[in-house]
Structures are given as structure tokens and as C-alpha cells.
Write a protein that holds these residues in place. Structure first.
Motif, PDB file in Angstrom:
ATOM      1  N   ALA A   1       0.909  -1.337  -0.082  1.00  0.00           N
ATOM      2  CA  ALA A   1       0.011  -0.090   0.048  1.00  0.00           C
ATOM      3  C   ALA A   1       0.799   1.274  -0.260  1.00  0.00           C
ATOM      4  N   MET A   2       1.963   1.280   0.552  1.00  0.00           N
ATOM      5  CA  MET A   2       2.766   2.589   0.815  1.00  0.00           C
ATOM      6  C   MET A   2       3.654   2.651  -0.404  1.00  0.00           C
ATOM      7  N   THR A   3       4.142   1.415  -1.235  1.00  0.00           N
ATOM      8  CA  THR A   3       5.146   1.757  -2.287  1.00  0.00           C
ATOM      9  C   THR A   3       4.326   1.701  -3.662  1.00  0.00           C
TER      10      THR A   3
ATOM     11  N   PHE B   1      -2.402  -1.552  -5.305  1.00  0.00           N
ATOM     12  CA  PHE B   1      -2.930  -1.964  -4.139  1.00  0.00           C
ATOM     13  C   PHE B   1      -4.324  -1.618  -4.220  1.00  0.00           C
ATOM     14  N   LEU B   2      -4.783  -0.416  -4.731  1.00  0.00           N
ATOM     15  CA  LEU B   2      -6.124  -0.005  -4.671  1.00  0.00           C
ATOM     16  C   LEU B   2      -7.090  -0.688  -6.015  1.00  0.00           C
ATOM     17  N   HIS B   3      -6.104  -1.229  -7.034  1.00  0.00           N
ATOM     18  CA  HIS B   3      -6.722  -1.975  -7.916  1.00  0.00           C
ATOM     19  C   HIS B   3      -7.332  -3.327  -7.311  1.00  0.00           C
ATOM     20  N   ARG B   4      -6.371  -3.777  -6.426  1.00  0.00           N
ATOM     21  CA  ARG B   4      -6.697  -5.208  -5.765  1.00  0.00           C
ATOM     22  C   ARG B   4      -8.206  -4.867  -4.856  1.00  0.00           C
ATOM     23  N   VAL B   5      -8.054  -3.924  -4.090  1.00  0.00           N
ATOM     24  CA  VAL B   5      -9.083  -3.421  -3.192  1.00  0.00           C
ATOM     25  C   VAL B   5     -10.395  -3.292  -3.810  1.00  0.00           C
ATOM     26  N   ARG B   6     -10.138  -2.780  -5.138  1.00  0.00           N
ATOM     27  CA  ARG B   6     -11.592  -2.503  -5.821  1.00  0.00           C
ATOM     28  C   ARG B   6     -12.014  -3.657  -6.284  1.00  0.00           C
ATOM     29  N   ALA B   7     -11.405  -4.774  -6.749  1.00  0.00           N
ATOM     30  CA  ALA B   7     -11.500  -6.134  -7.107  1.00  0.00           C
ATOM     31  C   ALA B   7     -12.453  -6.858  -6.060  1.00  0.00           C
TER      32      ALA B   7
END
Length: 405
Positions: free
Chosen positions: A18-20, A25-31
Motif C-alpha cells: 500500500a505504501m510503495t 493496491f487499490l486495484h486489488r481492493v476495488r476487485a
């Protein structure tokens, strides 16, 4: 809750992923979980374009008041910092909805297309002056020498501040940053001191504008004060907000946009070959790395988000940076393409809280980039990796941006 809604999962924003690489990371969260839970922030997170767009327009979701950052302090610290809390609670977007609309309608009198056009020549002058100052050295820090002082000069112009005081304006702006970024107690003390100094300074200008109005924001506020629409305290507090919002937003857009061009030399070459692509390039910069990656909201009543009912009082983060890369809306969302035509990004918000200064920020960035690339044909980055500094809850800003030319 909808029977077909995915489970709400918990996510840690302080992992290396999430930091780098927040975009991945947000693509994964969205899915995985279109409505996610952030336990460390006691908040929810929305990532899909459709959900974020709907939330931006939903009147049951109020802007998250930045004064809440003070609630985690001790009672003694809260008492000490009461003046900054009182000022924040008068800011447009941090008041009750009726007061927000009152301030917004008032400032729309000033932030007109005619005002933006009237300022365009001054933006060109400021940009040339800033580049003249660094030209003999053949190098500069874009953040400190151009991206920050340019919008600071523009905001100073809007507030009617004399040129001699503009460095002080930038100093105040730097000091109040911790209010927007979960600063510690000592940083908040400095922010309060600078905010109160700016209040005193602006009251002197306000008194002058009552006697002799000009074409600036304070004159608009003082005319409204005479009509009983605002108080002097409200006018002064909202000028502090305009200082930061108008300053930080454009500065980050210019600096982040330049990094995108450095990272994509084919797009830099395309823009140099056709400067008339600059307006499209600015929109793509806003989409790919806009100045506001995440914004906060608070549910005033139970509300359905991404198929789940969120109770009243809950905090919700709207990930504009995730919505702007939603593959359901944008073709090749992770590709930086300055010729992109269908670019309905959400970087300036939507609905009641749409950014009043959006047209001004676009114009300043457009003029700055045109002049910079024209005057500096050999512009090159002078860093190995960008000086990204994390912002909460997720995102980044540039601490510096050294270049040679």
C-alpha cells in the motif's frame, strides 16, 4: 445489505504494498471489496468509480470536518487549540450544509470564467518572473521555485496582498499544512499561531476593502458582510482555506504532472511537438495523479454504499485516485495518455462540494507548463527517484523536484 454484495474486508494501509504502490493496491481492493474497512482509521473506503461518484453527490454524506483531528488530543491540548478549531468550523465544506451552500453561492460571484480569463496574463507574468530568477543557474527545484510560489502569487493577488508580503503568505501556508495532514501537537501549535497571524493580517485588508472595494476576494466578502450574508470572522476564516486549497492543489498538480511527463518521455515529446495538447494533458495529469487522492465524508444517516448499509456517524474515505483508474470507466486506466478524450475523472469532486477553483487550477497549470516547456527545451530531471512523501490515509506529495535545463 444486498445478498449479492461482496463481503466488506479489512485492509492495512501501512503494508509495503500500500505504501510503495498504492495504485496496484487499490486495484486489488476495488476487485476484492468495493466497500472496504480501514480499522486503523476507523473508517470505510470506496474505490469504484460509480460508487465514489454517487457518494460525492449524496447529500447524506457530509464533508469530514478537519477539526476532528483535534478530538484525539487531551482535554488540555484541545482547550489550547480551541481557536484553530473554531476557525476550521467556519470553513466552507466544514460547516453544516446550509452554510456551505451560503459560502459557495457567495464565492461563485467571484470565481467566474471572466475572473479566470482576467488572471491569465498575470499567471504568465508570474511564471516568467519565477523562471527568470532561476535561469542563470540552469537548475531549480520545481516544487520550491515554481510550483508553490506560482499559485501562492495568484492567491495573494486574489486576496489583494501586496507583492512585498507574498513570501509571508507562503510561510503561513507551509505552517498550516499539518491541519490537513494529522499533524502532532507541536505542529498544530505552529499552525494555530500562523493562522491567527493571518487572521489579523486579513482583518486589516478587510477594513481597507470596506472603505475602498477592489476586484478581489475580500472585497466580495465585505460586500456580502454589508448585506448580512457573512460575518468578518467567516470571511477571514474562509480566506485561510482559500490560501491552502488554492495553493496546495495547483502546486501538487504542476509538480506531479511534470513527474508524469518525465516518466513518459513519449508523452513529453508529443506535448512539446503540439503545445495545444496542454489542456488534455492537464486533464490526464488530474486523472493519473491528481492533487486530492482521497477525501473524507461522514454519514449523517444510514446510507447504502456498494451494496452495504453504513450506519450514521461512520467515516467514509472516497478514493478518487482509485475511481480515476477504474477499468470499467477508463480504457487502459494505468496508461498515461495526453490525447485521452473521454476523461470524466473525479479529481475536483462532484455535486455540492465540486471545487470552486477548478477552472483556475487548470488555467494556472496550463500556462505554467506551456511556458516552462517552451523556455526550457533541455529540461531534465535531476533525481534518481522522485521525492515522494506519503500523505494520509493513502497517497503522496512531492517534497522536492530538482531539474536542470
Amino acid at each position: 445489505m444486498s445478498d449479492h454484495a461482496p463481503t466488506v474486508r479489512d485492509y492495512d494501509l501501512f503494508t509495503p504494498e500500500a505504501m510503495t504502490d498504492p495504485d496496484a493496491f487499490l486495484h486489488r481492493v476495488r476487485a476484492e471489496s468495493p466497500l472496504a474497512r480501514l480499522p486503523q482509521f476507523d473508517a470505510y473506503l470506496l474505490t469504484r468509480y460509480a460508487d465514489v461518484n454517487a457518494a460525492l453527490r449524496d447529500k447524506r454524506l457530509d464533508s469530514a470536518n478537519m477539526a476532528r483531528v483535534l478530538q484525539r488530543l487531551t482535554p488540555a491540548e484541545q482547550e489550547e487549540l480551541a481557536p484553530v478549531k473554531q476557525s476550521i468550523e467556519m470553513w466552507m465544506g466544514h460547516t453544516v450544509p446550509a452554510d456551505h451552500v451560503r459560502f459557495q453561492q457567495l464565492l461563485k460571484r467571484y470565481f467566474t470564467p471572466a475572473m479566470v480569463d482576467r488572471l491569465r496574463p498575470r499567471v504568465r507574468e508570474f511564471t516568467h518572473e519565477l523562471l527568470d530568477a532561476v535561469a542563470p543557474k540552469g537548475k531549480m527545484d520545481v516544487v520550491h521555485d515554481l510550483a508553490y510560489p506560482l499559485p501562492a502569487n495568484v492567491i495573494a493577488e486574489l486576496l489583494g496582498m501586496p507583492v512585498s508580503d507574498r513570501e509571508q503568505l507562503q510561510a503561513w501556508s507551509r505552517d498550516i499544512v499539518p491541519i490537513f495532514g494529522n499533524g502532532d501537537v507541536q505542529q498544530l501549535r505552529v499552525a494555530q499561531r500562523s493562522m491567527l497571524e493571518m487572521h489579523d493580517y486579513l482583518r486589516v485588508i478587510a477594513a481597507d476593502r470596506r472603505r475602498a472595494p477592489r476586484e478581489d476576494v475580500l472585497s466580495t466578502f465585505m460586500a456580502a458582510e454589508a448585506e448580512g450574508i457573512v460575518t468578518e470572522d467567516e470571511a477571514v476564516a474562509n480566506c485561510v482555506l482559500l490560501l491552502f486549497a488554492g495553493h496546495e492543489t495547483t502546486a501538487n498538480l504542476i509538480a506531479n504532472g511534470l513527474v508524469l511527463l518525465f516518466d513518459h518521455p513519449d508523452q513529453m515529446a508529443k506535448l512539446r511537438a503540439d503545445p495545444d495538447l496542454t489542456p488534455l494533458a492537464v486533464e490526464e495529469m488530474l486523472r493519473c495523479d491528481g492533487p486530492a487522492g482521497v477525501i473524507g465524508r461522514v454519514a449523517t444517516e444510514p446510507v447504502e454504499l456498494a451494496g452495504h448499509t453504513v450506519p450514521a456517524g461512520e467515516h467514509i474515505y472516497l478514493a478518487l485516485m482509485a475511481a480515476n483508474r477504474d477499468p470499467d470507466v477508463f480504457t487502459d486506466p494505468d496508461v498515461f495518455d495526453i490525447t485521452r478524450r473521454r476523461n470524466r475523472h473525479l479529481s475536483f469532486g462532484m455535486g455540492t462540494y465540486y471545487c470552486l477553483g477548478a477552472a483556475l487550477a487548470r488555467m494556472e497549470t496550463d500556462e505554467c507548463l506551456r511556458i516552462l516547456l517552451d523556455r526550457c527545451p533541455e529540461l531534465r530531471p535531476a533525481y534518481e527517484t522522485p521525492d515522494w512523501q506519503p500523505t494520509m490515509p493513502i497517497g503522496h506529495r512531492l517534497g522536492s523536484l530538482p531539474v536542470t535545463f
